[in-house]
Design an enzyme around this catalytic site. Structure first.
Site, PDB file in Angstrom:
ATOM      1  CB  THR A  72      -5.001  55.112  31.464  1.00  0.00           C
ATOM      2  OG1 THR A  72      -6.216  54.517  31.944  1.00  0.00           O
ATOM      3  CG2 THR A  72      -4.440  56.034  32.539  1.00  0.00           C
ATOM      4  CG  ASN A 152     -16.804  55.138  31.091  1.00  0.00           C
ATOM      5  OD1 ASN A 152     -16.804  56.369  30.979  1.00  0.00           O
ATOM      6  ND2 ASN A 152     -16.577  54.545  32.246  1.00  0.00           N
ATOM      7  CD  GLN A 180     -16.202  52.132  26.618  1.00  0.00           C
ATOM      8  OE1 GLN A 180     -16.705  51.340  25.833  1.00  0.00           O
ATOM      9  NE2 GLN A 180     -15.603  51.744  27.734  1.00  0.00           N
ATOM     10  CB  SER A 200      -8.022  51.591  24.696  1.00  0.00           C
ATOM     11  OG  SER A 200      -7.431  50.521  25.386  1.00  0.00           O
ATOM     12  CG  HIS A 202      -8.614  46.818  26.801  1.00  0.00           C
ATOM     13  ND1 HIS A 202      -9.562  46.568  27.758  1.00  0.00           N
ATOM     14  CD2 HIS A 202      -8.148  48.059  27.047  1.00  0.00           C
ATOM     15  CE1 HIS A 202      -9.671  47.611  28.567  1.00  0.00           C
ATOM     16  NE2 HIS A 202      -8.820  48.533  28.154  1.00  0.00           N
ATOM     17  CB  CYS A 328     -12.657  52.278  44.962  1.00  0.00           C
ATOM     18  SG  CYS A 328     -13.223  51.166  46.272  1.00  0.00           S
TER      19      CYS A 328
END
Length: 384
Positions: A72, A152, A180, A200, A202, A328
């Site tokens: 992010t 993703n 991804q 990223s 992870h 959400c």
């Protein structure tokens, strides 16, 4: 009851080899890489070696990598850093797509609030972005184009080579969310028409809380976090040394296993689809994005007449972890913005579930899960 994890596109289990390397760092001696004493110099050396190792796997210069707190931040930093730098050169137009991760979409929304003009392009029915549309949207004021490499939710691979080449011809910066794609596709950054790329750890069996932003040499870029001179004055804040070392080890493992993993994921995917076809019929589900190029381990299926939320809840009760739609803040599901942009009806988008396979999944788990999914789909349809 079995416990089966098939949500690897969300996050992946930490590899044992990664944990071992990070544990050595955590056990000390500690040190701030910015400190001038021996402890600090040692930490700086560890950080530098991690950067070198990641750059080797990504085929770029270590100086082109900025460590971040994750995907992010990499997306936010890449977009804002490039956009504001380009604005100084008189360009204020951004092109992106309606199927990007929210880390891109919301960052672009913020830039629009701050005065940038934004064009958001829709994909075709398969979920692929048409390069001609991106090129048509470009103009002399276009500062930045941002298109993800692998979606993703559907696993669709986007044609970034054509888009990037067109952007480069026009002096437009090109940002790619490659989060991804890491560990799934070969990435040779110095050979790609890409100015900025987000990653990223992870997603590749590395630690959460560490990522990287690639900024090609010569790319205009404005820092967004202010403070110390870390990361060559491009991203302030004390670096996560253990995370960086874990990221490096995870990427080395992912690259060494990439081809064998791809073959294994193809086998799992084909068996899962084969069993579902046998158990409930091929007409009972829709493979979203199936007519486009996709990575094999992300599988997005709609089950007409079945609520995705009901299916997910029942699968969770059975010990099977998958995902659907976009989570959400309340934990409930909202309709997938990706599937909606692809033109799926509200009913089909509301029945979509994402299965994402990874290291540790066995053929026995796939076969068991397919049987449970089929049983639940038939039960839910009967009681609906």
């Amino acid at each position: 009851m079995q416990s089966i994890y098939m949500d690897h596109a969300a996050t992946t289990p930490l590899a044992t080899e990664v944990l071992e390397e990070m544990t050595v760092i955590w056990q000390g001696p500690g040190g701030n890489p910015s400190s001038v004493h021996a402890f600090g110099r040692n930490a700086k050396q560890q950080l530098g070696r991690a950067r070198d190792r990641i750059a080797t796997q990504l085929h770029c210069s270590p100086a082109e990598l900025i460590f971040t707190s994750g995907g992010t931040e990499s997306d936010n930093l890449g977009l804002a850093g490039a956009a504001w730098a380009q604005r100084k050169a008189g360009r204020d137009h951004i092109i992106t797509t309606a199927i990007e991760h929210h880390a891109v979409l919301h960052a672009v929304d913020r830039l629009e609030e701050q005065g940038f003009r934004v064009t958001r392009l829709l994909p075709d029915a398969s979920g692929a972005i048409v390069p001609a549309q991106v090129i048509e949207a470009m103009n002399e004021q276009t500062a930045l184009v941002s298109v993800m490499l692998v979606n993703n939710e559907t696993g669709t691979v986007q044609p970034i080579e054509q888009i990037g080449a067109a952007a480069r011809e026009r002096g437009i910066l090109f940002h790619v969310d490659a989060i991804q794609a890491l560990g799934r596709l070969p990435l040779r950054l110095r050979e790609m028409p890409v100015d900025l790329a987000s990653f990223s750890a992870h997603k590749i069996n590395g630690p959460q809380g560490i990522g990287a932003l690639y900024v090609a040499k010569g790319t205009r870029f404005e820092p967004q976090l202010l403070g110390g001179p870390q990361e060559r004055n491009r991203r302030a804040g004390t670096e996560n040394v253990a995370g960086a070392c874990g990221f490096a080890r995870a990427l080395e493992l992912a690259e060494s296993r990439r081809e064998s993993k791809r073959e294994r994921m193809l086998q799992l995917r084909q068996r899962f689809l084969e069993l579902l076809s046998d158990l409930i019929g091929r007409d009972a589900f829709i493979l979203n994005g199936g007519s486009s190029e996709q990575v094999p381990d992300i599988l997005n299926l709609s089950f007409p007449g079945v609520s995705a939320e009901s299916l997910l809840m029942n699968l969770d009760i059975e010990g099977i972890a998958v995902s659907g739609g976009s989570a959400c803040s309340s934990g409930a599901l909202s309709r997938s913005h990706v599937l909606t942009a692809m033109g799926l009806s509200e009913q089909l988008a509301g029945s979509a579930v994402r299965f994402s396979f990874g290291l540790g999944n066995t053929m026995e788990e796939i076969e068991y899960s397919a049987q449970i999914v089929a049983t639940l789909v038939l039960r839910i349809r009967t009681t609906a």
